[in-house]
Design an enzyme around this catalytic site. Sequence first.
Site, PDB file in Angstrom:
ATOM      1  N   ALA A 219     -22.642 -44.742  70.201  1.00 26.40           N
ATOM      2  CA  ALA A 219     -21.874 -43.940  71.147  1.00 26.40           C
ATOM      3  C   ALA A 219     -20.397 -44.100  70.815  1.00 26.40           C
ATOM      4  O   ALA A 219     -19.996 -45.089  70.186  1.00 26.40           O
ATOM      5  CB  ALA A 219     -22.154 -44.415  72.568  1.00 26.40           C
TER       6      ALA A 219
ATOM      7  N   GLY B 207     -26.251 -46.481  69.966  1.00 21.45           N
ATOM      8  CA  GLY B 207     -26.842 -45.196  70.340  1.00 21.45           C
ATOM      9  C   GLY B 207     -27.538 -44.499  69.176  1.00 21.45           C
ATOM     10  O   GLY B 207     -28.434 -43.674  69.396  1.00 21.45           O
TER      11      GLY B 207
ATOM     12  N   GLU C 294     -30.871 -46.040  68.990  1.00 25.21           N
ATOM     13  CA  GLU C 294     -31.603 -45.555  70.174  1.00 25.21           C
ATOM     14  C   GLU C 294     -32.067 -44.105  69.979  1.00 25.21           C
ATOM     15  O   GLU C 294     -33.153 -43.737  70.424  1.00 25.21           O
ATOM     16  CB  GLU C 294     -30.710 -45.691  71.415  1.00 25.21           C
ATOM     17  CG  GLU C 294     -30.496 -47.165  71.791  1.00 25.21           C
ATOM     18  CD  GLU C 294     -29.394 -47.383  72.810  1.00 25.21           C
ATOM     19  OE1 GLU C 294     -28.264 -46.900  72.572  1.00 25.21           O
ATOM     20  OE2 GLU C 294     -29.634 -48.032  73.833  1.00 25.21           O
TER      21      GLU C 294
ATOM     22  N   GLU D  90     -24.219 -53.776  70.827  1.00 28.39           N
ATOM     23  CA  GLU D  90     -23.539 -53.615  72.122  1.00 28.39           C
ATOM     24  C   GLU D  90     -22.979 -54.897  72.714  1.00 28.39           C
ATOM     25  O   GLU D  90     -21.868 -54.897  73.245  1.00 28.39           O
ATOM     26  CB  GLU D  90     -24.479 -52.947  73.139  1.00 28.39           C
ATOM     27  CG  GLU D  90     -24.688 -51.455  72.914  1.00 28.39           C
ATOM     28  CD  GLU D  90     -25.851 -51.144  71.998  1.00 28.39           C
ATOM     29  OE1 GLU D  90     -26.347 -52.055  71.298  1.00 28.39           O
ATOM     30  OE2 GLU D  90     -26.275 -49.987  71.972  1.00 28.39           O
TER      31      GLU D  90
HETATM   32  N1  CO8 Z   1     -17.342 -44.846  68.045  1.00 28.65           N
HETATM   33  C1  CO8 Z   1     -16.169 -44.282  67.717  1.00 28.65           C
HETATM   34  N2  CO8 Z   1     -15.694 -44.232  66.460  1.00 28.65           N
HETATM   35  C2  CO8 Z   1     -16.437 -44.807  65.495  1.00 28.65           C
HETATM   36  C3  CO8 Z   1     -17.662 -45.425  65.757  1.00 28.65           C
HETATM   37  C4  CO8 Z   1     -18.122 -45.429  67.108  1.00 28.65           C
HETATM   38  N3  CO8 Z   1     -19.301 -45.952  67.458  1.00 28.65           N
HETATM   39  N4  CO8 Z   1     -18.154 -45.921  64.596  1.00 28.65           N
HETATM   40  C5  CO8 Z   1     -17.272 -45.603  63.647  1.00 28.65           C
HETATM   41  N5  CO8 Z   1     -16.218 -44.928  64.173  1.00 28.65           N
HETATM   42  C6  CO8 Z   1     -15.040 -44.419  63.476  1.00 28.65           C
HETATM   43  C7  CO8 Z   1     -14.082 -45.532  63.106  1.00 28.65           C
HETATM   44  O1  CO8 Z   1     -13.271 -45.873  64.207  1.00 28.65           O
HETATM   45  C8  CO8 Z   1     -13.309 -44.894  61.970  1.00 28.65           C
HETATM   46  O2  CO8 Z   1     -12.379 -44.008  62.525  1.00 28.65           O
HETATM   47  P1  CO8 Z   1     -10.894 -43.888  61.858  1.00 28.65           P
HETATM   48  O3  CO8 Z   1     -11.136 -43.377  60.456  1.00 28.65           O
HETATM   49  O4  CO8 Z   1     -10.197 -42.901  62.742  1.00 28.65           O
HETATM   50  O5  CO8 Z   1     -10.318 -45.274  61.864  1.00 28.65           O
HETATM   51  C9  CO8 Z   1     -14.381 -44.034  61.278  1.00 28.65           C
HETATM   52  O6  CO8 Z   1     -15.434 -43.854  62.239  1.00 28.65           O
HETATM   53  C10 CO8 Z   1     -14.971 -44.693  60.064  1.00 28.65           C
HETATM   54  O7  CO8 Z   1     -15.429 -45.977  60.440  1.00 28.65           O
HETATM   55  P2  CO8 Z   1     -15.036 -47.328  59.666  1.00 28.65           P
HETATM   56  O8  CO8 Z   1     -13.704 -47.178  59.007  1.00 28.65           O
HETATM   57  O9  CO8 Z   1     -15.197 -48.463  60.619  1.00 28.65           O
HETATM   58  O10 CO8 Z   1     -16.167 -47.356  58.542  1.00 28.65           O
HETATM   59  P3  CO8 Z   1     -16.748 -48.633  57.782  1.00 28.65           P
HETATM   60  O11 CO8 Z   1     -17.612 -48.098  56.702  1.00 28.65           O
HETATM   61  O12 CO8 Z   1     -15.679 -49.596  57.452  1.00 28.65           O
HETATM   62  O13 CO8 Z   1     -17.690 -49.355  58.884  1.00 28.65           O
HETATM   63  C11 CO8 Z   1     -19.387 -49.405  60.593  1.00 28.65           C
HETATM   64  C12 CO8 Z   1     -18.850 -48.706  59.340  1.00 28.65           C
HETATM   65  C13 CO8 Z   1     -19.870 -50.806  60.246  1.00 28.65           C
HETATM   66  C14 CO8 Z   1     -20.533 -48.561  61.120  1.00 28.65           C
HETATM   67  C15 CO8 Z   1     -18.249 -49.503  61.656  1.00 28.65           C
HETATM   68  O14 CO8 Z   1     -17.658 -48.227  61.799  1.00 28.65           O
HETATM   69  C16 CO8 Z   1     -18.730 -49.922  63.017  1.00 28.65           C
HETATM   70  O15 CO8 Z   1     -19.006 -51.091  63.228  1.00 28.65           O
HETATM   71  N6  CO8 Z   1     -18.812 -48.960  63.948  1.00 28.65           N
HETATM   72  C17 CO8 Z   1     -19.186 -49.245  65.335  1.00 28.65           C
HETATM   73  C18 CO8 Z   1     -20.657 -49.505  65.449  1.00 28.65           C
HETATM   74  C19 CO8 Z   1     -21.019 -49.845  66.860  1.00 28.65           C
HETATM   75  O16 CO8 Z   1     -20.594 -50.857  67.420  1.00 28.65           O
HETATM   76  N7  CO8 Z   1     -21.855 -48.993  67.484  1.00 28.65           N
HETATM   77  C20 CO8 Z   1     -22.342 -49.205  68.839  1.00 28.65           C
HETATM   78  C21 CO8 Z   1     -21.471 -48.506  69.805  1.00 28.65           C
HETATM   79  S1  CO8 Z   1     -21.939 -48.866  71.464  1.00 28.65           S
HETATM   80  C22 CO8 Z   1     -23.259 -47.860  71.775  1.00 28.65           C
HETATM   81  O17 CO8 Z   1     -23.712 -47.137  70.931  1.00 28.65           O
HETATM   82  C23 CO8 Z   1     -23.828 -47.942  73.152  1.00 28.65           C
HETATM   83  C24 CO8 Z   1     -24.808 -46.800  73.449  1.00 28.65           C
HETATM   84  C25 CO8 Z   1     -25.058 -46.710  74.924  1.00 28.65           C
HETATM   85  C26 CO8 Z   1     -23.846 -46.209  75.657  1.00 28.65           C
HETATM   86  C27 CO8 Z   1     -24.028 -46.162  77.124  1.00 28.65           C
HETATM   87  C28 CO8 Z   1     -22.729 -45.745  77.767  1.00 28.65           C
HETATM   88  C29 CO8 Z   1     -22.520 -46.189  79.155  1.00 28.65           C
END
Ligand code: CO8
Length: 259
Positions: A65, A110, A113, A133
Amino acid sequence: MDFKYLIVDSADGIAKVTINKPKSLNALNSELLKELNACFHALDEDEAVDVVVVTGEGKAFVAGADISEMQPLAAAEAYAFAKLGMDTFMLIEHMSKPVIAAVNGFALGGGCELALACDIRIASEKAVFGQPEVGLGITPGFGGTQRLARTVGVGIAKELIYTAKNIKADRAYEIGLVNKVVAPEELDDAAMEMAKTIAGNAKLAVSYAKAAIVDGIQADIHTGMDIEKSAFSLCFATEDQKEGMKAFLEKRGAEFKGQ
Ligand code: CO8
């Protein structure tokens, strides 16, 4: 169907939905979730579609998400956001046709999921799964605590959710999170091949079988057996049951009409 973040290609009974927001690794914001909801509603209604494949553009399936949208939310807003995601994934899980997740890369939070709400998961060797998360101060919120535990068992689900550690495709296969792992360049063909095999069978029988599995797994075994009896007997009201069995007895291939 025109969407900002989705590309939908349909041919020969198979619809392929590509989540196309690669700059943010296909992170699910509410706009994208609303599009997915509308898209899967339409695909469920579309009689020309028998099987759906969902995948992601770029190096992610879905990296979770959208953290930037979630960060400032108040509890009531978070509830509404979780509900939107849950309703959308429930729709996918309960729709009348099978959905195959072709997991091309990161399937985190997400994204994992979403894959879990699909009927079948095929992963590229490059796929990475996880529920990060608790490292962000939240629990899974789009059904992860429920579907992951039902898919891989309670112990492994707890390990993945409590540690927030990601796993690679081979480990995902080992724990039964994915049905198969293929080379990245073979992912599309592998998903389409499975979709074609399913689409070649009697579609009402496939649909009744899906409903029996999805509803039955939530019930006790006696209720599950009742659900299966209903599904099985309903097939005898279809033309495809007559044709499928007649074709077997006449030693020829069945010509199903989906009726
Ligand atoms: N949300 C927003 N932006 C994201 C997300 C995300 N989940 N994942 C990646 N991005 C963005 C980065 O911020 C980055 O943006 P920018 O270029 O503007 O800086 C761009 O995508 C590229 O990402 P990275 O530079 O980080 O790419 P890497 O190859 O270095 O890393 C990863 C890839 C390992 C996937 C890393 O991006 C990461 O860890 N992302 C987050 C993963 C994460 O924690 N996901 C879980 C999110 S929480 C969730 O899903 C809960 C669901 C239920 C919600 C219920 C709501 C109430």
